[in-house]
Design an enzyme around this catalytic site. Sequence first.
Site, PDB file in Angstrom:
ATOM      1  N   ASP A  94     -52.477  44.889  51.340  1.00  0.00           N
ATOM      2  CA  ASP A  94     -51.195  44.278  51.642  1.00  0.00           C
ATOM      3  C   ASP A  94     -50.200  45.013  50.774  1.00  0.00           C
ATOM      4  O   ASP A  94     -50.463  45.267  49.592  1.00  0.00           O
ATOM      5  CB  ASP A  94     -51.178  42.780  51.363  1.00  0.00           C
TER       6      ASP A  94
ATOM      7  N   ASN B 180     -52.938  48.149  62.043  1.00  0.00           N
ATOM      8  CA  ASN B 180     -51.742  48.973  61.927  1.00  0.00           C
ATOM      9  C   ASN B 180     -52.135  50.451  62.018  1.00  0.00           C
ATOM     10  O   ASN B 180     -52.833  50.961  61.137  1.00  0.00           O
ATOM     11  CB  ASN B 180     -51.058  48.675  60.580  1.00  0.00           C
TER      12      ASN B 180
ATOM     13  N   HIS C  73     -48.329  54.381  46.535  1.00  0.00           N
ATOM     14  CA  HIS C  73     -48.909  53.116  46.110  1.00  0.00           C
ATOM     15  C   HIS C  73     -50.267  52.877  46.766  1.00  0.00           C
ATOM     16  O   HIS C  73     -51.241  52.504  46.108  1.00  0.00           O
ATOM     17  CB  HIS C  73     -47.952  51.971  46.451  1.00  0.00           C
ATOM     18  N   ARG C  74     -50.343  53.117  48.070  1.00  0.00           N
ATOM     19  CA  ARG C  74     -51.600  52.904  48.791  1.00  0.00           C
ATOM     20  C   ARG C  74     -52.636  53.935  48.365  1.00  0.00           C
ATOM     21  O   ARG C  74     -53.817  53.618  48.211  1.00  0.00           O
ATOM     22  CB  ARG C  74     -51.369  52.953  50.305  1.00  0.00           C
TER      23      ARG C  74
END
Length: 196
Positions: A70, A10, A180-181
């Site tokens: 994920d 990605n 979050h990442r």
Amino acid sequence: MTRLLLATNNPGKVREMRRLLAREPFEVVTPADLGISLDVVEDGDGYAENATLKAHAFAEAGQCIALADDSGIEVDALGGGPGPLSARYGGPGLDDAGRTDLMLREMRDVPDGERGARYRAVVAVAWPDGRIERFQGTWEGSLGHETRGANGFGYDPIFRTRGGRSAADLTAEEKDAVSHRGQAVRAAARWLRENG
């Protein structure tokens, strides 16, 4: 210098993780850098399982430490969904814009006070010998009524931060500091620095 393979195809995630790891003492490489063409089936029961599947597969293929994430968006009014299915929400024919539009349509009658949402990420770090470590990050917010902003990817144009701006309104540096990442990747990098 420790080689760290980003276990993703990605481009948005590659850009984000490269930024997050830019000051770390690792040689960060992508599958393309190593000539690896791998598409891992994400059929785990949740974020941790899917991240682990990807990290293990890429660590074995690259014979080096691999870092996979994920992540997804969890919308209260959608029963916490789409969660781990965020990238496949609405079916295989939709791109990021199509998934965002679908979510806005499904949420059109939901009032402001019931539009709570969060991004969640689990990062898995795997070694070729099968060892694994996992790290998690969560970013609380809500869903807007329309898209806003030109930065980011995925659901960023409709995810509103606590300050009311969309995630796509934030600069890369602002997003990395709270996302979050960002939380999960920083935790993984810190663990790797301290534990090898």
